[in-house]
Design a protein around this motif. Structure first.
Motif, PDB file in Angstrom:
ATOM      1  N   ARG A  69       0.529  -1.233  -0.096  1.00  0.00           N
ATOM      2  CA  ARG A  69      -0.115   0.232  -0.130  1.00  0.00           C
ATOM      3  C   ARG A  69       0.811   1.245  -0.024  1.00  0.00           C
ATOM      4  NH1 ARG A  69      -2.819  -2.884   4.965  1.00  0.00           N
ATOM      5  NH2 ARG A  69      -0.657  -2.787   5.597  1.00  0.00           N
ATOM      6  N   CYS A  70       0.590   2.121  -1.005  1.00  0.00           N
ATOM      7  CA  CYS A  70       1.538   3.353  -1.136  1.00  0.00           C
ATOM      8  C   CYS A  70       1.073   4.207   0.177  1.00  0.00           C
ATOM      9  CB  CYS A  70       1.404   3.976  -2.473  1.00  0.00           C
ATOM     10  SG  CYS A  70       1.894   5.388  -2.424  1.00  0.00           S
ATOM     11  N   PRO A  71       2.052   4.743   0.979  1.00  0.00           N
ATOM     12  CA  PRO A  71       1.865   5.497   2.135  1.00  0.00           C
ATOM     13  C   PRO A  71       1.162   6.859   1.933  1.00  0.00           C
ATOM     14  CG  PRO A  71       4.069   5.390   1.666  1.00  0.00           C
ATOM     15  CD  PRO A  71       3.630   4.611   0.705  1.00  0.00           C
ATOM     16  N   HIS A  72       1.308   7.365   0.485  1.00  0.00           N
ATOM     17  CA  HIS A  72       0.510   8.428   0.127  1.00  0.00           C
ATOM     18  C   HIS A  72      -0.984   8.437   0.156  1.00  0.00           C
ATOM     19  CE1 HIS A  72      -0.786  11.660  -3.236  1.00  0.00           C
ATOM     20  NE2 HIS A  72      -0.674  12.093  -1.840  1.00  0.00           N
ATOM     21  N   ARG A  73      -1.549   7.695  -0.556  1.00  0.00           N
ATOM     22  CA  ARG A  73      -3.184   7.383  -0.236  1.00  0.00           C
ATOM     23  C   ARG A  73      -3.645   6.226  -0.828  1.00  0.00           C
ATOM     24  NH1 ARG A  73      -4.966  12.283  -3.820  1.00  0.00           N
ATOM     25  NH2 ARG A  73      -6.834  10.916  -3.909  1.00  0.00           N
ATOM     26  N   GLY A  74      -2.595   5.200  -0.270  1.00  0.00           N
ATOM     27  CA  GLY A  74      -3.245   3.654  -0.137  1.00  0.00           C
ATOM     28  C   GLY A  74      -3.179   3.059  -1.733  1.00  0.00           C
ATOM     29  N   ALA A  75      -2.722   3.537  -2.825  1.00  0.00           N
ATOM     30  CA  ALA A  75      -2.696   2.858  -3.926  1.00  0.00           C
ATOM     31  C   ALA A  75      -1.968   1.612  -4.163  1.00  0.00           C
ATOM     32  CB  ALA A  75      -2.186   3.879  -5.152  1.00  0.00           C
ATOM     33  N   ASP A  76      -2.242   0.845  -4.831  1.00  0.00           N
ATOM     34  CA  ASP A  76      -1.517  -0.569  -4.648  1.00  0.00           C
ATOM     35  C   ASP A  76      -0.390  -0.336  -5.533  1.00  0.00           C
ATOM     36  OD1 ASP A  76      -0.765  -3.123  -5.077  1.00  0.00           O
ATOM     37  OD2 ASP A  76      -2.972  -4.076  -5.143  1.00  0.00           O
ATOM     38  N   ARG A  88       8.080   2.735  -8.449  1.00  0.00           N
ATOM     39  CA  ARG A  88       7.257   4.118  -8.678  1.00  0.00           C
ATOM     40  C   ARG A  88       5.891   3.937  -8.600  1.00  0.00           C
ATOM     41  NH1 ARG A  88       9.213   8.949  -9.448  1.00  0.00           N
ATOM     42  NH2 ARG A  88      11.167   8.420 -10.468  1.00  0.00           N
ATOM     43  N   CYS A  89       5.032   4.427  -7.690  1.00  0.00           N
ATOM     44  CA  CYS A  89       3.625   4.291  -7.582  1.00  0.00           C
ATOM     45  C   CYS A  89       3.106   5.199  -8.947  1.00  0.00           C
ATOM     46  CB  CYS A  89       3.236   5.034  -6.258  1.00  0.00           C
ATOM     47  SG  CYS A  89       1.373   5.066  -6.333  1.00  0.00           S
ATOM     48  N   VAL A  90       2.165   4.454  -9.668  1.00  0.00           N
ATOM     49  CA  VAL A  90       1.867   5.356 -10.843  1.00  0.00           C
ATOM     50  C   VAL A  90       0.759   6.301 -10.552  1.00  0.00           C
ATOM     51  CG1 VAL A  90       2.941   3.541 -12.557  1.00  0.00           C
ATOM     52  CG2 VAL A  90       0.573   3.259 -11.377  1.00  0.00           C
ATOM     53  N   TYR A  91       0.213   6.456  -9.328  1.00  0.00           N
ATOM     54  CA  TYR A  91      -0.677   7.463  -9.021  1.00  0.00           C
ATOM     55  C   TYR A  91      -0.186   8.947  -9.101  1.00  0.00           C
ATOM     56  CZ  TYR A  91      -5.453   8.487  -7.134  1.00  0.00           C
ATOM     57  OH  TYR A  91      -6.613   8.937  -7.117  1.00  0.00           O
ATOM     58  N   HIS A  92       0.814   9.396  -8.323  1.00  0.00           N
ATOM     59  CA  HIS A  92       1.591  10.338  -8.141  1.00  0.00           C
ATOM     60  C   HIS A  92       3.039  10.378  -8.218  1.00  0.00           C
ATOM     61  CE1 HIS A  92      -2.482  10.476  -5.907  1.00  0.00           C
ATOM     62  NE2 HIS A  92      -2.725  11.511  -6.800  1.00  0.00           N
ATOM     63  N   GLY A  93       3.481   9.218  -8.278  1.00  0.00           N
ATOM     64  CA  GLY A  93       4.948   9.222  -8.654  1.00  0.00           C
ATOM     65  C   GLY A  93       5.819   8.908  -7.330  1.00  0.00           C
ATOM     66  N   TRP A  94       5.473   8.626  -6.308  1.00  0.00           N
ATOM     67  CA  TRP A  94       6.369   8.310  -5.060  1.00  0.00           C
ATOM     68  C   TRP A  94       7.008   6.986  -5.496  1.00  0.00           C
ATOM     69  CZ3 TRP A  94       4.058   9.674   0.167  1.00  0.00           C
ATOM     70  CH2 TRP A  94       3.385  10.995   0.430  1.00  0.00           C
ATOM     71  N   LYS A  95       8.233   7.173  -5.219  1.00  0.00           N
ATOM     72  CA  LYS A  95       9.043   6.019  -5.668  1.00  0.00           C
ATOM     73  C   LYS A  95       9.852   5.432  -4.182  1.00  0.00           C
ATOM     74  CE  LYS A  95      13.111   4.759  -8.404  1.00  0.00           C
ATOM     75  NZ  LYS A  95      13.735   5.346  -9.295  1.00  0.00           N
TER      76      LYS A  95
HETATM   77  S1  FES Z   1      -1.001   7.152  -3.779  1.00  0.00           S
HETATM   78 FE1  FES Z   1       0.870   6.482  -4.302  1.00  0.00          FE
HETATM   79  S2  FES Z   1       1.872   8.274  -4.927  1.00  0.00           S
HETATM   80 FE2  FES Z   1      -0.380   8.723  -4.506  1.00  0.00          FE
END
Ligand code: FES
Ligand SMILES: [Fe+2]
Length: 448
Positions: A69-76, A88-95
């Motif tokens: 779970r991405c610690p930003h907003r929980g995307a997979d 790299r999370c493809v929602y907002h790019g956190w890596k």
């Molecule tokens: S939820 Fe992963 S970068 Fe925003």
């Protein structure tokens, strides 16, 4: 039977549960190395002990297993891009890198130190014997060693590994692995009018392989009430099932249960291949079973590997996602005609026969309704041992005294005079009363 509370304690392995803590005390197999074949390959979605995880291999060929779970907003993060030493999370790019550090956080201003405060949980991993192992326990002290089971000590030429999905709680499936009394029915040829024909009917799915003698089939078929002897050793239990053989002899089938989630098959005669399994809970109603066959004395042949791949003994016939082709949703492709004339179950494959009957007990069997008898002694001792280990850990003690070397054990079949004890049978076969073979590898177990 077990009290309801104990049944819950035995079967629940999520974070913060007593059994979950016990599992997290040990290294456990997480996936096959072959599932992450090269740097920056597609990541693998993975659930272990109720935790959603992601395994990936970075550009430096290092394996990471992190919270999915991405610690930003929980995307997979499974949908993430595996690129330049991070996912790299493809929602907002956190890596994130394999250690859980946030190495890029493009939604924060350039001069912000927000990135330094962000992490995902990352667990230590190791690759050994074709498996990627994970340690999910506390890291205050030095990490333990991976248990030195014999298959981890041999060259890869001597070992075959596989993985299969099972649709029930880990403990009842493991109990099926140490319940060797069931061989007299579950994996047997069906009884037909002319018993002399019995061996000609060992075709699809009977447990006793072409390397087993007809005698072994006959002894197992003719004595469905084996007498159990259970011996404790540092790494677990040796379970001996004694059946009447010919004249004054006993046919012993011995199994190893190793803490917390391993069991070995009881068939192997001297020179034959050993088989073991490891049950890893996905959640409380399903598990991965990691399977391994090893011959201590020689390389496995191409024909043996081909046979295991197609489903043999503990190895199931699986699809590319390791789901057995014959599973609950298709009633294991059970054939009622085959059941009449060929095998007891009408289901092809020993592994599939085991899975069918273990899953049929329900997602988590209600042990408060059981009626256990003398052929269930091994299961009773397993429950006692593992529940007391979980209690010990909960009260701040080490759950067992075993060191990694203690896990180098073997087991198998033997024929001996009825007056010879199990310890003596084991000494004659393995030079050790509970099957310790670590000294052959220069190990020094506490029970040596
Ligand atoms: S939820 Fe992963 S970068 Fe925003
Ligand atoms: Fe079985």
């Amino acid at each position: 039977m077990l009290k309801r509370d104990d049944n819950l304690k035995l079967t629940q392995t999520g974070p913060g549960t007593p059994m979950g803590d016990l599992f997290r005390y040990f290294w456990i197999p997480a996936l096959l190395s072959a599932e992450l074949p090269e740097p920056d390959c597609p990541p693998k979605r993975l659930d272990i002990l109720g935790e959603p995880l992601l395994a990936f291999k970075d550009s430096n060929n290092q394996v990471g297993i992190i919270d999915r779970r991405c610690p930003h907003r929980g995307a997979d993060l499974y949908y993430g891009r595996n690129e330049e030493c991070g996912i790299r999370c493809v929602y907002h790019g956190w890596k994130f890198d394999i250690n859980g550090n946030c190495v890029d956080l493009p939604t924060a201003p350039k001069d912000s130190n927000f990135k330094e405060k962000i992490r995902v949980t990352a667990y230590p991993t190791q690759e050994l014997a074709g498996f990627i192992w994970i340690y999910m326990g506390p890291r205050k002290n030095k990490l333990p060693e991976i248990p030195k089971q014999e298959f981890t000590l041999l060259p890869s030429s001597h070992v075959f590994i596989s993985k299969k999905w099972q649709e029930c709680n880990w403990a009842q499936s493991l109990e099926g692995g140490i319940d060797t009394a069931h061989l007299s029915f579950l994996h047997m040829p069906a009884p037909i009018h002319n018993k002399e024909n019995i061996t000609t009917n060992v075709v699809s799915g009977a447990a006793l392989s072409d390397q087993d003698g007809d005698n072994r089939i006959r002894w197992v078929r003719d004595d469905p009430c084996p007498k159990f002897t259970v011996l404790q050793h540092p790494a677990g239990l040796l379970l001996g099932a004694a059946r009447r053989a010919d004249n004054e002899d006993i046919y012993w089938r011995t199994t190893q249960y190793l803490m917390p989630n391993y069991a070995y098959a009881p068939n192997a005669f001297p020179g034959e291949t050993q088989h073991g399994q490891c049950w890893v809970p996905i959640d409380d109603t399903s598990c991965w079973i990691f399977c391994y066959s090893w011959n201590p004395d020689r390389a496995l042949t191409a024909e043996e590997r081909e046979k295991f791949t197609k489903g043999f003994s503990i190895h199931a016939e699986v699809d590319t996602e390791f789901l057995p082709l014959r599973r609950q949703s298709n009633d294991y492709l059970m054939n009622r005609n085959d059941q009449k004339i060929n095998t007891y179950t009408g289901i092809q494959g020993v592994s599939e026969q085991d899975a069918a009957i273990q899953n049929s007990q329900g997602p988590i069997v209600d042990r408060s309704r059981e009626h256990l008898g003398q052929t269930d002694v091994g299961i009773i001792e397993f429950r006692k041992l593992i529940l007391s280990a979980a209690d010990k850990l909960h009260s701040g003690q080490a759950p067992c005294n075993a060191v990694a070397d203690d896990f180098a054990v073997q087991c198998g079949g033997a024929v001996a005079h009825k007056d010879i004890s199990l310890e003596e049978v084991m000494k004659q076969r393995f030079d050790h009363a509970t099957g310790y073979v670590g000294s052959r590898y220069g190990l020094t177990g506490t029970n040596n």
